[in-house]
Design an enzyme around this catalytic site. Structure first.
Site, PDB file in Angstrom:
ATOM      1  N   ASP A 189     -26.278  28.582  -0.798  1.00  0.00           N
ATOM      2  CA  ASP A 189     -25.274  27.689  -1.384  1.00  0.00           C
ATOM      3  C   ASP A 189     -25.941  26.819  -2.444  1.00  0.00           C
ATOM      4  OD1 ASP A 189     -23.261  25.939  -2.001  1.00  0.00           O
ATOM      5  OD2 ASP A 189     -22.911  25.248   0.045  1.00  0.00           O
ATOM      6  N   HIS A 191     -24.365  24.721  -4.355  1.00  0.00           N
ATOM      7  CA  HIS A 191     -23.693  23.421  -4.351  1.00  0.00           C
ATOM      8  C   HIS A 191     -23.217  22.927  -5.723  1.00  0.00           C
ATOM      9  CE1 HIS A 191     -24.828  22.193  -0.088  1.00  0.00           C
ATOM     10  NE2 HIS A 191     -23.561  21.904  -0.213  1.00  0.00           N
ATOM     11  N   GLU A 216     -23.324  31.235  -3.292  1.00  0.00           N
ATOM     12  CA  GLU A 216     -22.141  30.365  -3.245  1.00  0.00           C
ATOM     13  C   GLU A 216     -22.149  29.284  -4.322  1.00  0.00           C
ATOM     14  OE1 GLU A 216     -20.137  27.067  -0.224  1.00  0.00           O
ATOM     15  OE2 GLU A 216     -21.220  28.772   0.627  1.00  0.00           O
ATOM     16  N   GLU A 242     -14.237  26.386  -2.573  1.00  0.00           N
ATOM     17  CA  GLU A 242     -14.053  25.192  -1.759  1.00  0.00           C
ATOM     18  C   GLU A 242     -13.513  24.017  -2.558  1.00  0.00           C
ATOM     19  OE1 GLU A 242     -17.961  22.666  -1.179  1.00  0.00           O
ATOM     20  OE2 GLU A 242     -18.427  24.779  -0.863  1.00  0.00           O
ATOM     21  N   ASP A 265     -10.494  25.845   1.602  1.00  0.00           N
ATOM     22  CA  ASP A 265     -10.660  24.959   2.755  1.00  0.00           C
ATOM     23  C   ASP A 265      -9.289  24.612   3.304  1.00  0.00           C
ATOM     24  OD1 ASP A 265     -10.994  22.544   4.396  1.00  0.00           O
ATOM     25  OD2 ASP A 265     -13.045  22.562   3.638  1.00  0.00           O
ATOM     26  N   HIS A 292     -14.142  27.837   3.819  1.00  0.00           N
ATOM     27  CA  HIS A 292     -15.052  26.682   3.794  1.00  0.00           C
ATOM     28  C   HIS A 292     -14.704  25.810   4.988  1.00  0.00           C
ATOM     29  CE1 HIS A 292     -16.144  22.560   2.112  1.00  0.00           C
ATOM     30  NE2 HIS A 292     -17.279  23.219   2.031  1.00  0.00           N
TER      31      HIS A 292
END
Length: 400
Positions: A189, A191, A216, A242, A265, A292
């Site tokens: 991830d 981010h 991700e 997400e 999400d 997510h």
């Protein structure tokens, strides 16, 4: 049956605040939902009070009608806080509707297409390979987990030459593959910290030879067309979503062929009602869904029912309700320092726990299949949490 009242509880999920809501009916049923904590978390309670004025006295089983009404009374599309609140209300309505029929929620979604739901654990940071191996093995021995997620960054991406960031990340993944069990799947991830598409392509392709489960959200979500460019340049599986809020944003992402896996999400997009629409759009584009789910055990229960009934489901993000939120923190500081493992999330009495790497369905329990702990929820337990915004060497800030 009529909606009688809404109750909001500010609780704690280890080191993070969680807003849990209950909607009660006039004949004694209660539905439960969880808001996403985008922040400011305390702004959600007055927002929920406002939204409740539109649904008080209505039949809670008219889920589609009520959620559409809440969305349509917004002259401008609701953003993070509005959708988090509507998501929790949606959760409550599904829970009530299933309890009224004495069935699990997934039965109302067409029934389960799978008997259990596979999960992966977010471990985070990029601990030394031997330390990561020990943590993976511990989670495998205790819970049967075989899929994990880490950060790809071994050095400060803002303070070091980008080529060196890429090289050390690739070298790290190579060493991981040589160290951990070959059956383990490992996702990374990024981010949304990378601003330039070209740099994201470099990093993803450096990881690709060692077979990541997925790469991700390396870039920001705002420029959807940039995701199409990113996907065309990558040779590994790309996941994102997400930070997207509704079916329209996901349709744009899918239309530009911007990913292989979407990660909506269920506490962000508007609940199960919107989540199913998004997943159906993805299915029509041959894209799978890996929700997510960095939230608490109630959100996990909601995700379980969605995942059980969704044909193109891939794997669910999962955090154990007991022990540290993440095995190696949030990516800041020493990647090998483990946080306090004595933390617990207590507002669900009987959370779903993995067995052989899967969450089992509970066909004999109505609604979400969990029991809330009113003694815990009855205590105000707010904890302040905020993201650590990094600074570059020149003093400017970067994305957290």
């Amino acid at each position: 049956m009529k909606i009688d009242r809404l109750r909001a509880f500010m609780s704690r999920d280890k080191d993070r605040p969680r807003l849990i809501i209950a909607i009660d009916t006039d004949d004694g049923l209660t539905g439960w939902g969880e808001c996403y904590n985008h922040g400011p978390d305390k702004a959600l309670e007055p927002l929920l009070d406002y939204l409740f004025t539109f649904i008080r006295g209505e039949d809670p089983r008219r889920i589609e009608y009520l959620i559409q009404y809440l969305l349509q009374q917004c002259r401008f599309p609701p953003g993070a806080l509005g959708l988090a609140a509507i998501s929790a209300i949606d959760h409550c309505l599904w829970d009530i509707s299933a309890k009224a029929l004495n069935v699990p929620v997934y039965r109302l979604l067409g029934g389960n297409v799978r008997d259990r739901v596979r999960v992966y654990a977010g471990v985070y940071t990029a601990p030394d390979a031997a330390i990561a191996r020990d943590e993976f093995d511990r989670l495998n021995a205790e819970w049967g987990l075989t899929a994990f997620k880490l950060s790809p960054y071994r050095i400060d991406m803002h303070a070091q030459r980008w080529g060196e960031v890429v090289r050390t990340s690739a070298e790290y993944f190579r060493k991981l593959r040589e160290t951990v069990h070959p059956d383990y799947e490992i996702a990374f991830d990024a981010h949304a910290k990378i601003f330039e598409v070209g740099q994201a392509i470099q990093l993803g392709n450096a990881l690709a030879p060692y077979d990541p489960l997925f790469f991700e959200e390396p870039i920001r979500p705002e420029n959807i067309e940039a995701w199409g460019e990113l996907k065309r340049g990558l040779t590994c599986t790309l996941a994102t979503g997400e930070s997207l809020y509704n079916r329209f944003e996901f349709l744009r992402l899918l239309s530009v062929k911007g990913c292989d896996i979407i990660q909506p999400d269920i506490c962000v997009v508007g609940g199960i009602s919107e989540m199913r629409r998004i997943a159906t759009l993805a299915e029509a584009h041959y894209v799978t869904v890996a929700p997510h789910n960095p939230m608490g055990p109630l959100a996990t229960a909601v995700n379980l029912h969605f995942s059980a009934a969704q044909p193109n489901f891939r794997i669910l993000e999962y955090r154990l309700p007991h022990g540290a939120a993440y095995a190696f923190g949030d990516g800041s500081g020493d990647p090998n320092i483990t946080p306090d493992r004595s933390q617990d999330t207590l507002y669900v009495k009987d959370p779903y726990l993995p067995k052989d790497g899967y969450l089992e369905l509970r066909p004999d329990r109505p609604g979400w299949g969990v029991e809330m702990d009113m003694e815990v929820l009855g205590k105000e337990d707010y904890v302040h949490w905020q993201r650590k915004v990094p600074r570059r060497p020149d003093g400017s800030t970067a994305y957290a």
